[in-house]
Design an enzyme around this catalytic site. Structure first.
Site, mmCIF file in Angstrom:
data_model
loop_
_atom_site.group_PDB
_atom_site.id
_atom_site.type_symbol
_atom_site.label_atom_id
_atom_site.label_comp_id
_atom_site.label_asym_id
_atom_site.label_seq_id
_atom_site.Cartn_x
_atom_site.Cartn_y
_atom_site.Cartn_z
ATOM 1 N N GLU A 143 0.925 -1.291 0.162
ATOM 2 C CA GLU A 143 0.026 0.073 -0.020
ATOM 3 C C GLU A 143 1.001 1.329 0.019
ATOM 4 O OE1 GLU A 143 -3.592 2.076 2.808
ATOM 5 O OE2 GLU A 143 -2.035 0.561 3.641
ATOM 6 N N ASP A 178 -5.730 2.452 -1.046
ATOM 7 C CA ASP A 178 -6.482 3.389 0.032
ATOM 8 C C ASP A 178 -6.793 4.725 -0.559
ATOM 9 O OD1 ASP A 178 -6.998 5.287 2.161
ATOM 10 O OD2 ASP A 178 -6.247 3.750 3.660
ATOM 11 N N GLN A 204 -9.503 0.610 0.496
ATOM 12 C CA GLN A 204 -9.859 1.541 1.822
ATOM 13 C C GLN A 204 -10.213 2.815 1.892
ATOM 14 O OE1 GLN A 204 -6.107 0.486 4.091
ATOM 15 N NE2 GLN A 204 -7.146 -1.129 5.151
ATOM 16 N N GLU A 240 -11.350 2.308 7.125
ATOM 17 C CA GLU A 240 -9.989 2.781 8.327
ATOM 18 C C GLU A 240 -10.264 4.058 8.307
ATOM 19 O OE1 GLU A 240 -5.734 0.847 8.089
ATOM 20 O OE2 GLU A 240 -5.871 2.638 6.715
#
Length: 258
Positions: A143, A178, A204, A240
């Site tokens: 990530e 993300d 995310q 998250e």
């Protein structure tokens, strides 16, 4: 219907870990994920999972001494033994919980190595991680993290992550996309989703700039969720974020997606 997973290290953190599973189920989440699930006794996690029937869809491998600022081991020199141990712990927990995605963190830039040498180290370690996880049918994810929230993190852009994934050249490596980090690093979230879509194995979400629940920042998450749906994404979106309030109001954004 979106498959939303509660991140248990960001949500319901006033509760014991087993109660976080139950709270996630009550809120309408269809799965859970976590950064530090391996810090909890496995039997507690398995019992909570049995009681709620919530799948664990993503977990992080141990990432070194977090309290002292370490943010992963995969790109850190002289940590081979600890890195391999972290993989074994993650594999054992993931296998027991039926989790098929493990995020392996690179760690920070090391000035003792050239950029090229540290990248080679990371690539080789990720190959090891993929091989360790392959027999258990587990994917290794990397990530990109933005430099404001994670100063000095080695994988600090999506093009770099893409290049590393291609260099590792294993079937079970992929991108953890993300949306919060993408917006802070590059902006242009939808175009970047299109560009990297074939590599994405997990999304995310958090609002920008304050990392609260969707709908509280500068992004139009409703539009982005619809865009992701139209891309025919079938997997999970991990939530998250830091709730903006301590009450249930911070969960109202989910109602259209339940």
């Amino acid at each position: 219907m979106l498959k939303l997973a509660a991140n248990l290290d960001w949500l319901f953190t006033d509760l014991p870990i087993a109660a976080r599973f139950a709270a996630a189920q009550a809120a309408g989440f269809r799965g859970v994920e976590g950064l530090f699930l391996w810090q909890h006794p496995l039997e507690h996690l398995r019992a909570a999972q049995r009681e709620t029937s919530l799948p664990v869809v993503l977990m992080n491998a141990p990432a070194g001494n977090w309290a002292q600022g370490e943010r992963g081991l995969a790109a850190q020199p002289d940590r081979d033994k600890e890195f391999r141990h972290s993989l074994n712990v993650a594999r054992d927990y993931a296998t027991a919980l039926g989790c098929r995605r493990v995020h392996v963190m690179a760690g920070l830039r090391c000035d003792d190595l050239t950029l090229h040498a540290q990248r080679d180290l990371l690539t080789n370690r990720l190959r090891i991680a993929c091989d360790v996880m392959a027999d258990a049918e587990i994917d290794v994810l990397i990530e990109p993290l933005n430099s404001q929230d994670m100063p000095g993190y080695f994988i600090d852009s999506f093009p770099l992550a893409e290049s590393i994934i291609h260099e590792v050249a294993r079937k079970n490596i992929g991108l953890q996309f993300d949306i919060y980090h993408c917006q802070k690093i590059h902006g242009n979230v939808a175009k970047n989703i299109e560009r990297y879509f074939t590599l994405i194995k997990h999304f995310q979400i958090a609002s920008v700039p304050y990392r609260h629940e969707p709908g509280t920042g500068e992004l139009n998450e409703t539009w982005l969720f619809d865009f992701i749906r139209k891309m025919n994404y079938q997997d999970w979106i991990g939530c998250e974020y830091q709730p903006s309030t301590s009450g249930s109001d911070s969960l109202n954004w989910m109602t259209p997606y339940l």
